[in-house]
Design a protein around this motif. Structure first.
Motif, PDB file in Angstrom:
ATOM      1  N   TYR A   1       9.540  23.183  22.182  1.00  0.00           N
ATOM      2  CA  TYR A   1       8.418  22.249  22.194  1.00  0.00           C
ATOM      3  C   TYR A   1       7.165  23.069  21.933  1.00  0.00           C
ATOM      4  O   TYR A   1       6.931  24.085  22.597  1.00  0.00           O
ATOM      5  CB  TYR A   1       8.332  21.536  23.547  1.00  0.00           C
ATOM      6  CG  TYR A   1       7.260  20.480  23.617  1.00  0.00           C
ATOM      7  CD1 TYR A   1       7.370  19.298  22.877  1.00  0.00           C
ATOM      8  CD2 TYR A   1       6.143  20.653  24.402  1.00  0.00           C
ATOM      9  CE1 TYR A   1       6.396  18.327  22.934  1.00  0.00           C
ATOM     10  CE2 TYR A   1       5.164  19.678  24.476  1.00  0.00           C
ATOM     11  CZ  TYR A   1       5.289  18.518  23.742  1.00  0.00           C
ATOM     12  OH  TYR A   1       4.318  17.543  23.798  1.00  0.00           O
ATOM     13  N   ILE A   2       6.390  22.675  20.929  1.00  0.00           N
ATOM     14  CA  ILE A   2       5.142  23.370  20.611  1.00  0.00           C
ATOM     15  C   ILE A   2       4.006  22.415  20.914  1.00  0.00           C
ATOM     16  O   ILE A   2       3.931  21.330  20.337  1.00  0.00           O
ATOM     17  CB  ILE A   2       5.091  23.814  19.131  1.00  0.00           C
ATOM     18  CG1 ILE A   2       6.291  24.697  18.797  1.00  0.00           C
ATOM     19  CG2 ILE A   2       3.772  24.537  18.851  1.00  0.00           C
ATOM     20  CD1 ILE A   2       6.401  25.067  17.325  1.00  0.00           C
ATOM     21  N   GLN A   3       3.144  22.818  21.835  1.00  0.00           N
ATOM     22  CA  GLN A   3       2.024  21.943  22.183  1.00  0.00           C
ATOM     23  C   GLN A   3       0.706  22.646  21.944  1.00  0.00           C
ATOM     24  O   GLN A   3       0.637  23.880  21.898  1.00  0.00           O
ATOM     25  CB  GLN A   3       2.122  21.463  23.623  1.00  0.00           C
ATOM     26  CG  GLN A   3       1.733  22.480  24.659  1.00  0.00           C
ATOM     27  CD  GLN A   3       1.728  21.895  26.055  1.00  0.00           C
ATOM     28  OE1 GLN A   3       2.632  21.170  26.434  1.00  0.00           O
ATOM     29  NE2 GLN A   3       0.716  22.228  26.826  1.00  0.00           N
ATOM     30  N   GLU A   4      -0.331  21.842  21.757  1.00  0.00           N
ATOM     31  CA  GLU A   4      -1.667  22.394  21.593  1.00  0.00           C
ATOM     32  C   GLU A   4      -2.059  23.124  22.870  1.00  0.00           C
ATOM     33  O   GLU A   4      -1.764  22.655  23.969  1.00  0.00           O
ATOM     34  CB  GLU A   4      -2.670  21.272  21.303  1.00  0.00           C
ATOM     35  CG  GLU A   4      -2.438  20.606  19.967  1.00  0.00           C
ATOM     36  CD  GLU A   4      -3.379  19.439  19.696  1.00  0.00           C
ATOM     37  OE1 GLU A   4      -4.139  19.032  20.601  1.00  0.00           O
ATOM     38  OE2 GLU A   4      -3.343  18.918  18.566  1.00  0.00           O
ATOM     39  N   ALA A   5      -2.711  24.275  22.714  1.00  0.00           N
ATOM     40  CA  ALA A   5      -3.197  25.036  23.866  1.00  0.00           C
ATOM     41  C   ALA A   5      -4.580  24.511  24.256  1.00  0.00           C
ATOM     42  O   ALA A   5      -5.360  24.087  23.396  1.00  0.00           O
ATOM     43  CB  ALA A   5      -3.272  26.516  23.519  1.00  0.00           C
TER      44      ALA A   5
END
Length: 191
Positions: free
Chosen positions: A96-100
């Motif tokens: 899962y890649i989420q905005e930091a």
């Protein structure tokens, strides 16, 4: 029920909770296309395995956009060993890649059925982002348990009791109210 973080976030979003933006990646070839949908310049890569302690095991990493494919390739196929996986660990098959985001403070909240009292219990703590079991042992005063009778809807007093430990401003309380209602409704409708 075992669900991945990205699946939990979809359910939370469906029930009106504020949720960070992110994408699920099931192969290294999807990374560039999928992160193009995100607006941030920095991301958090999160291994999706059914176990807590992913961060301590190397399954959570803060990266820049230019590092996404390289770091994603390192994470795919990695075997994470945590206190919940046992010594055999679990292989990372999706990320899962989420905005930091710039995070000032992390908080913890959960909602569960307290079978002993037949009530809904909210667990709230000012010590988010850490192993809640350790907080319970070391500093139990930093954990608030609020038990609520099962009913159709929560009222403002119920929600205020759940979130009072956080000392939120009025704008934060609006988001917290959405989150608490979403957690309660998910438990009532999907558990």
């Amino acid at each position: 029920m075992n669900i991945h973080e990205h699946q939990a976030k979809e359910i939370l979003k469906e029930f009106g909770a504020p949720v960070s933006n992110g994408v699920v990646v099931e192969s290294i070839n999807e990374i560039r296309e999928k992160i193009s949908k995100l607006k941030s310049k920095e991301y958090v890569l999160k291994a999706q395995i059914h176990a807590g302690g992913r961060g301590k095991a190397g399954g959570v990493k803060l990266i820049k956009r230019s590092e996404a494919k390289t770091e994603g390739a390192k994470m795919f196929g990695k075997v994470l060993i945590t206190h919940q996986t046992g010594p055999e660990g679990k292989e990372v098959k999706r990320i899962y890649i989420q905005e930091a985001y710039d995070i000032e403070k992390e908080l913890y909240i959960s909602c569960l059925i307290d079978r002993e009292s037949s009530k809904i219990a909210f667990i709230s703590s000012t010590e988010g982002g850490v192993d809640i079991e350790s907080v319970a042992k070391r500093t139990p005063e930093k954990i608030l348990t609020t038990k609520i009778d099962i009913k159709k809807n929560l009222d403002d007093r119920d929600i205020e009791n759940v979130i009072k430990i956080f000392q939120l401003n009025e704008d934060q309380k609006k988001d917290a109210k959405k989150l608490v209602n979403a957690l309660y409704n998910i438990l009532m409708q999907k558990d």
